[in-house]
Design a protein around this motif. Structure first.
Motif: not given
Ligand code: MGP
Length: 216
Positions: A183-208
């Motif tokens: 996040k720091a390397r990209l210069g994303v502002p602290l107030k902008v939240i980024i998320g980490y998701q497991s591939h298992a959840d991504t691959a089986t997601k039912s919602s968007s």
């Protein structure tokens, strides 16, 4: 038939001197031609969305590199992401890891996901992707760089995405460190939240949206 007469001493002394000078010359010029090795060997992949084919068969290996010079040669040779057609991806993965959920080293992994607005394609997409590539080849995450498998950029009409994939979604320490540094390397502002998701959840997601395991 003429025979060559070798005078002991004189010729061999000259050739020893020549040999020595050649050796020195080679050492001096080696400094100019030896490429600078990277810690890892990397493979760049391209995905083109051909709906008549399966997802996996749309994925193509472009080339591999393991030196700084070959990284830049490849980077300067290919199209920047913002020029790709919607539906295309680039993936940069460590040699031996395929850029898909099914790979043994991705199966239990996940990704730090950067989602971009449509306006960000012009402003941020190419520099975010280059910075992501430099984080990977430059092993920017200290002792946790070993957890990194690769990175993916998805060029999409609905909004582009860039992600760093790591190998173990349970490794909280490594994931949070990687997320903070990224996040720091990209210069994303602290107030902008980024998320980490497991591939298992991504691959089986039912919602968007897939639920976040970690945020940074
Ligand atoms: P995508 O290309 O990662 O994102 O996944 P996109 O196009 O923005 O779509 P969205 O669903 O995230 O909104 C699109 C589709 O490609 C997935 O639903 C899968 O069908 C397929 N796909 C993507 N990935 C990364 C994989 C993978 O690793 N393995 C397999 N088998 N299919 C994948």
């Amino acid at each position: 038939m003429a025979t060559a007469v070798v005078v002991p001493g004189s010729i061999s002394a000259t050739s020893e001197k020549e040999k020595y000078e050649t050796k020195v010359q080679k050492l001096v010029s080696a400094h100019h031609y030896i490429k600078h090795p990277l810690q890892n060997k990397w493979a760049l992949w391209f995905f083109k969305n051909d709906k008549s084919k399966t997802w996996q068969s749309n994925l193509r290996l472009i080339s591999k590199f393991d030196t700084v010079e070959d990284f830049w040669a490849l980077y300067n040779h290919i199209q920047v992401s913002s020029n790709l057609m919607s539906g295309c991806d680039y993936s940069l993965f460590k040699d031996g890891i395929e850029p898909m959920w099914e790979d043994e080293l991705n199966r239990r992994g996940g990704r730090w996901l950067i989602t971009l607005s449509k306006q960000q394609r012009k402003m941020d997409l190419d520099r975010f992707w280059l910075e992501t590539l430099l984080c990977l080849v430059g092993e920017a995450f200290d002792e946790h760089s070993d957890e990194v498998c690769g990175a993916v950029i998805n060029v999409r009409a609905k909004g582009d995405k860039i992600a760093i994939w790591t190998t173990d979604y349970e490794n909280r320490e490594a994931i949070t460190h990687i997320g903070r540094v990224y996040k720091a390397r990209l210069g994303v502002p602290l107030k902008v939240i980024i998320g980490y998701q497991s591939h298992a959840d991504t691959a089986t997601k039912s919602s968007s949206t897939t639920k976040n395991k970690f945020v940074a």
